[in-house]
Design an enzyme around this catalytic site. Structure first.
Site, PDB file in Angstrom:
ATOM      1  CG  ASP A   1      47.432  51.490  47.854  1.00  0.00           C
ATOM      2  OD1 ASP A   1      46.906  50.478  48.382  1.00  0.00           O
ATOM      3  OD2 ASP A   1      48.566  51.456  47.345  1.00  0.00           O
TER       4      ASP A   1
ATOM      5  CD  GLU B   1      48.833  45.441  47.031  1.00  0.00           C
ATOM      6  OE1 GLU B   1      49.145  44.300  46.647  1.00  0.00           O
ATOM      7  OE2 GLU B   1      48.257  46.268  46.274  1.00  0.00           O
TER       8      GLU B   1
END
Length: 437
Positions: free
Chosen positions: A101, A165
């Site tokens: 991400d 994350e």
């Protein structure tokens, strides 16, 4: 296999393959922006490209030795664990933390399209090049090279690509779920290299973070009759000053900060103001100052939060003794039986980490960095990395490094350097080869 042979077999980064893969990953970056509730990333869009590269060399397809597992807890939000088996049971090393991400990007603010890879000489430009899709591509290429060349290693080499994350408001998606379900337990048997920092040097310390909101309640009144008001703005400023003075008294620079090379000690400061609105001639009834504590890992998050609450309680009990501003500035109106007050709330804190400087993982990372980059200078910052303290507390030997650029981390016009990523690959090869001894 001896050190020289490992280096010869794994060679250098296949730059063309790396850039080709990275181009595909950056092409997905628009869809993996992580900012709930508006933007929920679909990390499988990145994961699918990684799987396209590695599955042909896997036991899944019968094409090779790689053991590849795609683990999903939320739809379209998978993690990948890839294992290249070694010959010695229990001998293992891992590259973890490459997340699929990214933080958000507004194309209107950028000098180039953030959601497609562009190449400008040595610069590879786009959202995620430094943090962290560049590392996803880099570690993927390492695992591909292991699968292609088939060196007979003593150590098992594991790569873990993770979801979720960049934001912790949704849990149970990424590495927290992998750890909870025991899928990384065997990585405790060897060094774990968290590949999500920058500047090619070992990052040996990070800060904890405590987001806080200090709310001040006063009495609304006309600014021309200030003696009839309790000004929450003045109350908040004076209260915060007193809180900060006490914080720096109780949590001064720690002796270990110098050992770890922290750029700053622990800090507590405001970063945002808010109030309900009103005219310029109106003293408002309330306001909120928000900010954070950045805490070096030698202090306890819980201790700090407890102390901050104690400061607030004491100030409220002695609000009439708090410094004021001018002859009619006050926080108590006895005739009306009114007292100003403050309250503090905390959002989810994050713990910092101090890596183990006596571990095998630290020493091989330092030697690899010196051999490849030419020098080694470990550093620490009070910026925060999620998850790694929890891994350390679970018994993992966590070391951190990264090969993007700190100056472009979470920034507009993000880029990395191909030459830095190529050196990162050489560091990985050196780590693998050293751990064969």
């Amino acid at each position: 296999m001896d050190t020289t042979n490992v280096k010869n077999v794994l060679g250098e980064l296949n730059r063309d393959a790396f850039v080709t893969l990275l181009s595909k990953l950056i092409g997905e970056s628009k869809y993996v922006q992580n900012n709930p509730p508006d933007l929920i990333p679909q990390e499988d869009r990145v994961a699918n490209h990684v799987l396209d590269v590695l599955l042909p060399y896997s036991t899944t397809t019968g094409g090779g030795q790689l053991i590849v597992n795609h683990i999903t807890y939320f739809q379209n939000r998978g993690n990948i664990i890839v294992e290249y088996p070694g010959t010695v049971p229990g001998k293992i090393l891992s590259f973890v933390g490459c997340h699929m991400d990214v933080v958000t990007a507004n194309p209107d603010d950028w000098e180039f399209d953030p959601f497609s890879l562009s190449v400008d000489g040595d610069k590879l430009r786009g959202r995620g090049t430094t943090d962290c899709l560049g590392h996803v591509a880099l570690v993927t290429e390492l695992m591909r090279k292991l699968a292609e060349t088939k060196p007979k290693l003593k150590s098992t080499v594991v790569a873990v690509f993770i979801a979720n994350e960049e934001n912790s408001s949704i849990v149970g998606v990424g590495i927290d779920a992998l750890v909870k379900n025991g899928l990384l337990n065997k990585l405790k048997q060897g060094p774990l290299f968290w590949i999500d920092t920058a500047d090619k040097q070992p990052c040996i310390g990070t800060g904890g973070m405590i987001p806080w909101k200090l709310h001040a309640t006063g009495k609304l009144f006309h600014s021309g009759l200030a003696h009839k008001a309790i000004n929450p703005l003045e109350l908040a400023m004076e209260a915060l000053k007193e809180i900060q003075l006490r914080f720096y008294r109780d949590f001064p620079p720690h002796p270990k900060e110098e050992v770890y090379g922290f750029a700053t000690p622990s800090t507590m400061k405001p970063t945002q103001w808010s109030y309900p609105g009103g005219g310029i001639n109106q003293i408002p009834a309330e306001c909120t100052i928000s900010g954070d504590v950045r805490l070096t890992p030698f202090y306890s998050i819980e201790d700090v939060m407890k102390k901050l609450q104690e400061y607030v309680d004491d100030i409220n009990s002695n609000i009439d003794k708090l410094d004021s501003r001018g002859p009619v500035s006050k926080y108590v109106l006895p005739d009306e039986n009114l007292r100003g007050r403050i309250s503090i709330k905390f959002e989810e804190p994050m713990s910092g980490v101090a890596c183990n400087l006596d571990s095998v993982g630290f020493h091989v990372l330092c030697k690899a960095t010196k051999d490849v980059v030419g020098h080694v200078k470990p550093y620490s910052i009070t910026g925060s990395l999620p998850l790694i303290r929890e891994l350390q507390d679970e018994g993992f030997d966590v070391q951190t490094a990264g090969y993007g650029l700190m100056v472009t981390y979470h920034a507009k016009n993000e880029y990395c350097l191909l030459s830095d990523m190529a050196q990162g690959y050489q560091v990985f090869v050196s780590i693998i080869s050293q751990l064969e001894d």
